[in-house]
Design a protein around this motif. Structure first.
Motif, PDB file in Angstrom:
ATOM      1  N   LEU A   1       0.870  -1.016  -0.008  1.00  0.00           N
ATOM      2  CA  LEU A   1      -0.060   0.185   0.055  1.00  0.00           C
ATOM      3  C   LEU A   1       1.025   1.337  -0.211  1.00  0.00           C
ATOM      4  N   LEU A   2       1.975   1.496   0.909  1.00  0.00           N
ATOM      5  CA  LEU A   2       2.633   2.497   0.822  1.00  0.00           C
ATOM      6  C   LEU A   2       3.512   2.541  -0.618  1.00  0.00           C
TER       7      LEU A   2
ATOM      8  N   ALA B   1       6.654  -7.894  -8.479  1.00  0.00           N
ATOM      9  CA  ALA B   1       5.687  -8.604  -9.223  1.00  0.00           C
ATOM     10  C   ALA B   1       4.300  -8.328  -9.172  1.00  0.00           C
ATOM     11  N   GLY B   2       3.841  -8.069  -7.728  1.00  0.00           N
ATOM     12  CA  GLY B   2       2.539  -7.873  -7.452  1.00  0.00           C
ATOM     13  C   GLY B   2       1.969  -6.482  -8.050  1.00  0.00           C
ATOM     14  N   LEU B   3       3.133  -5.460  -7.887  1.00  0.00           N
ATOM     15  CA  LEU B   3       2.817  -3.984  -8.292  1.00  0.00           C
ATOM     16  C   LEU B   3       2.634  -3.996  -9.744  1.00  0.00           C
ATOM     17  N   SER B   4       3.632  -4.936 -10.694  1.00  0.00           N
ATOM     18  CA  SER B   4       3.542  -4.921 -11.827  1.00  0.00           C
ATOM     19  C   SER B   4       2.132  -5.435 -12.229  1.00  0.00           C
ATOM     20  N   PHE B   5       1.734  -6.682 -11.634  1.00  0.00           N
ATOM     21  CA  PHE B   5       0.635  -7.085 -11.810  1.00  0.00           C
ATOM     22  C   PHE B   5      -0.734  -6.274 -11.755  1.00  0.00           C
ATOM     23  N   LEU B   6      -0.697  -5.464 -11.036  1.00  0.00           N
ATOM     24  CA  LEU B   6      -1.771  -4.439 -10.597  1.00  0.00           C
ATOM     25  C   LEU B   6      -1.455  -3.166 -11.485  1.00  0.00           C
TER      26      LEU B   6
ATOM     27  N   TRP C   1       8.177 -10.026 -15.204  1.00  0.00           N
ATOM     28  CA  TRP C   1       7.225 -11.390 -14.895  1.00  0.00           C
ATOM     29  C   TRP C   1       5.872 -10.929 -14.379  1.00  0.00           C
ATOM     30  N   GLY C   2       5.776  -9.680 -13.513  1.00  0.00           N
ATOM     31  CA  GLY C   2       4.425  -9.295 -13.294  1.00  0.00           C
ATOM     32  C   GLY C   2       3.616  -8.817 -14.273  1.00  0.00           C
TER      33      GLY C   2
END
Length: 293
Positions: free
Chosen positions: A139-140, A226-231, A242-243
């Motif tokens: 979140l930050l 990866a999570g941020l790129s996925f979002l 990869w995200g």
């Protein structure tokens, strides 16, 4: 005085030589396995332009092709080579993970060392660190990226800032335990200046814990990227990561599963290698943790 300062000479770690590798493999296999996998991934990522091909070349006539001799992992929905994008994506993940861990380690080392020696600084800064630790990392990171826009540099900073408090608290606890050791007090009583005492006697004691914590931060940073790129708020879409690959291929899982399995497996192997290395370093520097198993 010489007797009190004797432990200081034993602190520096010996240099690792090729002849020590068999003994290291027997006593600490996790270090060799995790370090070997990570080194192999780094070499493959650095040498990607020599063998991987073009990761951004679009060929609409070869959309969602299965794996073949021409394209080892098939092609995505735009006809791009999944193998090339996976290999070049390793560059982004490893760079973000390693640089985020390095930034968090350096900032945490500075903050934790000063906080361990200055009570006034400790009371103020540690409360700020506690506040940062109460905010979820992702979140930050999303908040910082939303203010400045996506980019690799801001992504590294956005991941390093939330990881710094954990490193700072760890270093602070080590400094608080070492500052009262006889050899440290003897050095101060002998007229040594505080910066010299910190450099020669305090900081070497923080290296083992800092290395283990840095491995943890690196694995967490790779997953966060990866999570941020996925979002869609991490690396820009035009840069292979990869995200981004998992996000763009999730709609085609039933048609072309290799487009999502290739980056997903590489992501899992990378995080696994970093975690194995971290566990091995922990056992190497703290033999009691291995005996308790």
């Amino acid at each position: 005085m010489a007797l009190l300062s004797a432990p200081v000479e034993a602190m520096p770690m010996g240099r690792l030589q090729l002849s020590d590798l068999p003994r290291l493999a027997r006593r600490h296999p996790l270090v060799l396995i995790g370090g070997g996998l990570l080194a192999l991934l780094i070499i493959l990522a650095v040498c990607a332009p020599l063998y991987a091909g073009d990761p951004v070349n679009i060929n609409p006539f070869k959309r969602l092709q299965p794996p073949s001799a021409e394209m080892w992992f098939g092609s995505d929905n735009l006809g791009r080579d999944v193998f090339a994008r996976t290999v070049f994506g390793a560059r982004i993940s490893l760079m973000v993970g390693l640089l985020s861990a390095a930034c968090a380690a350096l900032a945490g080392l500075l903050i934790g060392t000063v906080a361990g020696y200055s009570r006034g600084f400790d009371n103020i800064v540690m409360r700020i660190m506690d506040g940062l630790m109460s905010i979820p990392t992702i979140l930050l990171a999303i908040a910082l990226i939303s203010l400045t826009g996506p980019g690799i540099g801001i992504l590294i900073v956005a991941i390093a800032i939330p990881e710094t408090p954990a490193v700072a608290r760890l270093v602070r606890s080590v400094v608080l335990g070492v500052r009262k050791r006889p050899y440290v007090e003897a050095a101060l009583c002998g007229g040594a200046r505080l910066p010299k005492v910190l450099w020669r006697h305090i900081l070497p004691s923080t290296v083992p814990a800092l290395m283990v914590q840095s491995a943890t931060v690196c694995a967490s940073a790779i997953l966060t990227e990866a999570g941020l790129s996925f979002l869609g708020v991490g690396v820009p879409p035009e840069i292979p990561s990869w995200g981004n690959m998992i996000a763009s291929s999730r709609l085609y899982l039933a048609i072309a599963p290799s487009t999502i399995f290739a980056p997903g497996i590489c992501l899992a192997v990378t995080v696994l290698s970093v975690n194995l290395l971290g566990d091995g370093l922990r056992d190497m520097f703290d033999p009691r943790s291995k005996r308790r198993r």
